[in-house]
Motif scaffolding. Structure first.
Motif: not given
Length: 505
Positions: A291-300, A310-316, A318-322
């Motif tokens: 999920h993070p690799l496609m959408f930049g965040d963990y499942p709801n 659960l750690p949070k991705f910063s905006e940067e 999230s963009y990096l992982v996606k």
């Protein structure tokens, strides 16, 4: 404890044997489809304290008990030319291998070990010379012990920079010959099944440390960021400048799960388990590890249940992982039942998913039912739900008792049926592009040393670590060379003694 061992052990097998029918051949696969085999550095190389190599966490763990260890393993460090020749004779298109971080950069960071560098250059050159494409995994669970001791390994963000620097050395030194790179092996299993209190502390040996309610999530988060950082490095420093033109992916351990009963509760529990065990890492509902690799965040569902743990991705970030993976590597062994856990414990990853994982059918640690439909179902699910990404099946195989007959007919049946499942998936539109059997030879298996996956038997009692082909090696070679009737070919070409020979004890 039995359930825990079932989940963390990849040494799951089946108890079938018999003659398989030749209802397809290698020629039925699309042009360019890759067939290979695989091993990892720790399980194959040996020479753990030779030529500057320093300990990894798996060395420490192996030495924490009273049993066997990987100090010599298959002695691949000294026998690599012989092994590559066997691969060439078999007809492999490719080999999945890994780089020992603590052999290349002994302390995890700092100077490169020239002898370690020389070994991997020689190994890769030998493969290429014989027409075998190397698919390299950068991290196959063998973190340098020095980084574990210094800051706790994957639970500290420092690991992101150190891993990226290690990857940079590999890209620079081997990138002219290596086109396929997997960053991290099984991050979902490393982070979850080993629960941080095991793998992430003092080389698996000190289970009194660690916080299993938070550290598996932190470790996986840092692995995803390390992967994404490494992928960006490759694309910006090497690919964009046209120095290299390869591909970077990540490898996920992929269960297939079915509800224990037809109840709505078990159906929902199965989806939750898929979200936690797979979606955590990459994709939408099932491979949530995706999920993070496609959408930049963990499942709801993970956000809702785990909350602030659960750690949070910063905006940067999230963009990096996606979209940071060019392909998805899959490791597939078990199928499990999933049942609702109505009164879960609170606050640790093993219970957060509110589901019980139950062995399927008559499965045990080293025996599992023959279920090729599970692999076909997994590939179809990814196709339907995650945009049909390019897939390489980087591990799939069957263990047998290491001291059993060289006539491993059950392994042939397993390979025949699971490769057929891959063919069906490809014909149905799956972007699966390669299949790598685990493992080319018997390796040092950490979880179940008495059960091995090899096409070649290795006599671990022999100082020379003699290799002997099993019947499955002959079958796979026959298949790889496009023979349309492998059963007859085996009967005609193999020595009579091979089919009844007992391995030396």
């Amino acid at each position: 404890m039995e359930l825990f061992l079932f989940l963390v052990t990849i040494c799951l097998s089946l108890a079938f044997s018999g003659k398989c029918s030749d209802d397809y051949s290698r020629n039925d696969f699309p042009e360019g489809f890759v067939f290979g085999s695989a091993f990892s550095a720790f399980q194959w190389e040996g020479a753990i304290a030779e030529d500057g190599r320093m300990p990894s966490i798996v060395d420490t763990f192996a030495h924490s008990g009273n049993g066997s260890n990987g100090d010599i393993a298959c002695d691949g460090y000294h026998k690599y030319k012989e092994d590559v020749r066997l691969m060439y004779d078999m007809g492999l298109d490719a080999l999945r291998l890994s780089i020992s971080w603590s052999r290349l950069i002994p302390n995890g960071r700092g100077p490169v070990n020239s002898k370690g560098l020389h070994f991997y250059k020689n190994l890769i050159h030998e493969l290429k010379t014989h027409g075998i494409e190397p698919h390299v995994t950068l991290h196959h669970n063998d973190l340098p012990q020095a980084l574990e001791d210094e800051y706790g390994g994957w639970i500290d963000r420092k690991i992101i920079g150190d891993f990226t620097a290690f990857a940079d050395v590999c890209f620079k030194e081997f990138g002219n010959a290596v086109k396929f790179w997997s960053t991290i092996n099984e991050p979902n299993i490393v982070a979850w099944a080993l629960l941080a209190t095991v793998l992430l502390h003092v080389g698996w040996s000190n289970c009194s440390k660690g916080n299993s309610s938070t550290e598996p999530y932190i470790a996986l988060h840092n692995m995803l960021l390390a992967h994404a950082s490494t992928a960006r490095l490759y694309k910006q420093k090497y690919k964009a400048s046209h120095k290299h033109n390869g591909f970077v992916g990540i490898t996920c351990f992929a269960f297939w799960m079915v509800p224990f009963t037809s109840s709505e509760e078990d159906e929902m529990a199965t989806q939750r388990a898929k979200d936690f065990l797979l979606g955590w890492f990459v994709v939408h509902n099932y491979l949530e590890v995706l999920h993070p690799l496609m959408f930049g965040d963990y499942p709801n569902v993970m956000r809702r249940i785990v909350g602030k743990r659960l750690p949070k991705f910063s905006e940067e970030e999230s963009y990096l992982v996606k979209d940071s993976s060019d392909f998805l590597g899959l490791i597939h062994y078990p199928t499990t039942y999933t049942a609702d856990l109505s009164s879960p414990r609170q606050g640790d990853y093993a219970s957060d998913m509110h589901a019980s994982i139950i062995p399927f059918g008559n499965s045990s640690l080293v025996n599992v039912d023959l279920l090729p439909w599970s692999l076909e179902g997994l590939l179809e699910y990814i196709k339907q739900n995650y945009g049909n990404p390019p897939i390489y099946i980087l591990e799939n195989g069957r263990p047998t008792n290491h001291q059993s007959s060289l006539n491993d007919a059950g392994r042939i049946e397993y390979l025949h049926s699971y490769i057929a499942a891959v063919l069906n998936s490809v014909r149905n539109g799956s972007e699966t592009r390669g299949y790598f059997q685990w493992s080319f030879m018997d390796l040092f298996e950490l979880m179940e040393p008495n059960y091995t996956y090899g096409l070649y038997y290795v006599n671990f009692s022999d100082p020379e670590r003699k290799r002997s082909p099993k019947t499955s090696a002959l079958w796979y070679s026959c298949f790889l060379n496009g023979t349309t009737n492998c059963s007859e070919e085996l009967s005609a070409s193999s020595s009579p003694g091979l089919f009844s020979e007992k391995v030396p004890i």
